[in-house]
Write a protein that holds these residues in place. Structure first.
Motif: not given
Length: 359
Positions: A181, A186, A190, A192, A209, A212, A214, A254-255, A257
């Protein structure tokens, strides 16, 4: 404190199947070298690196999933770093325990500290150099024993009400997840996507995540959906939906992982939004994947490998644990002497979270 001269240890004698892990009840207890500490192990977690290294899966000759043996792996590439490791080897990276002795150059005040491992063995004169690194339990003996030694800087003091078994879930899985991350940068805006969200790293990605800010969409087998939702995922989908675009509906990913890889990999890449990032630290379902370069360049995607974590990751992780911002996902605890049974359960992937052995 009078320390025993020998200890019980589960020792990996060479590359191969579980029979290479041998119980020794009078293995020589190590002494801390200058700059090192001796830790009495309270618990040690399992991770894919243990299995992959034993099997020789890191060899380029292996193209299957992580439970695939290399047989007799090529001398030059059977370990994560591309160089042979020495046997016999005590594996186990995720040690938690108490410092009971120190080598010269380390303050006696450290004796009695409760610690978990920073697994990355760095060149102290060049700690940012990713080429000058080793891994605890790989390039040196680890925690599948009653005692272990490590450089003092790799024994991180922690203050927590969590049990040793709970703390032993963090070092590898959570640092790997936080490293991914961090590398993908991140942030709260975002969304995820997390394949394999019921595993140790996947579940850690979900929690970290969310920490954060997200939005997190998790993929997991349906029997594990409740467990994954409890980790904080905003949505939980089947492990590999036939039509992932339809299952995601209007979600803008957008991500990604990922520690899974394998045949589903191209599907994961195909759902990334323009400018999206793919970060990877494993290939449980297999390392060989197919990439349409048009998807990659026409969407301005960024592909990020993540192995050697930034030095700040583990101190940050300690802070999250002590503040109660993340929690352990302890699936099962086994006695150290049942390490082979623990690894069998680990490879079967019927659990959610992490498996730990206790001396």
């Amino acid at each position: 404190m009078t320390l025993p001269k020998t200890m019980r240890a589960m020792v990996t004698m060479g590359h191969g199947d579980l029979d290479q892990i041998v119980q020794h009840d009078e293995w020589p207890r190590p002494d801390p070298a200058p700059g090192e500490v001796l830790v009495k192990v309270g618990a040690c977690g399992l991770n894919n690196t243990d299995v992959n290294t034993r099997l020789g899966w890191y060899s380029k000759s292996v193209t299957g999933a992580t439970n695939t043996s290399a047989g007799a792996p090529a001398e030059e590439d059977p370990s994560w770093g591309g160089a042979p490791i020495g046997f016999p080897r005590i594996q186990g990276a995720d040690a938690c325990g108490e410092i009971v002795a120190v080598g010269t150059g380390v303050s006696d005040a450290r004796i009695g500290e409760r610690v978990i491992t920073d697994n990355w063995l760095r060149d102290p004169t060049d700690p940012l150099n990713k080429e000058k690194t080793g891994y605890f339990g790989s390039e040196r003996d680890g925690g599948f024993a009653e005692y272990t030694t490590m450089p003092s800087q790799n024994a991180l003091t922690i203050t927590s009400d969590l049990s040793d078994a709970e703390l032993a879930t963090f070092s590898c899985s959570y640092s790997t997840a936080e490293g991914m991350l961090t590398r993908a940068n991140v942030i709260a805006k975002d969304t995820v996507l997390v394949p394999g969200a019921s595993g140790g790293v996947g579940g850690a990605v979900v929690q970290l995540a969310k920490r954060r800010g997200a939005r997190v969409i998790a993929l997991a087998s349906e029997a594990k959906h409740a467990d994954v939702a409890a980790l904080g995922a905003d949505r939980v989908l089947p492990r590999a939906p036939d039509d992932l675009h339809a299952a995601l509906a209007d979600e803008r990913i957008t991500v990604v992982a990922d520690v899974v890889g394998g045949p589903y990999w191209a599907t994961l890449i195909d759902v990334l939004a323009r400018g999206g990032r793919y970060t990877c630290s494993g290939a449980i379902a297999g390392p060989m994947v197919e990439l349409d370069l048009r998807t990659f360049y026409l969407r301005d995607l960024t592909l990020l490998g993540s192995t050697v974590i930034d030095p700040i990751v583990m101190p940050n992780l300690i802070g999250y644990i002590e503040a109660g911002e993340i929690r352990p996902a302890l699936a099962a605890t086994y006695p150290l002497t049942e390490l082979r049974a623990a690894q069998t359960a680990f490879v079967a992937k019927k659990h959610t979270g992490n498996i730990v052995v206790v001396p």
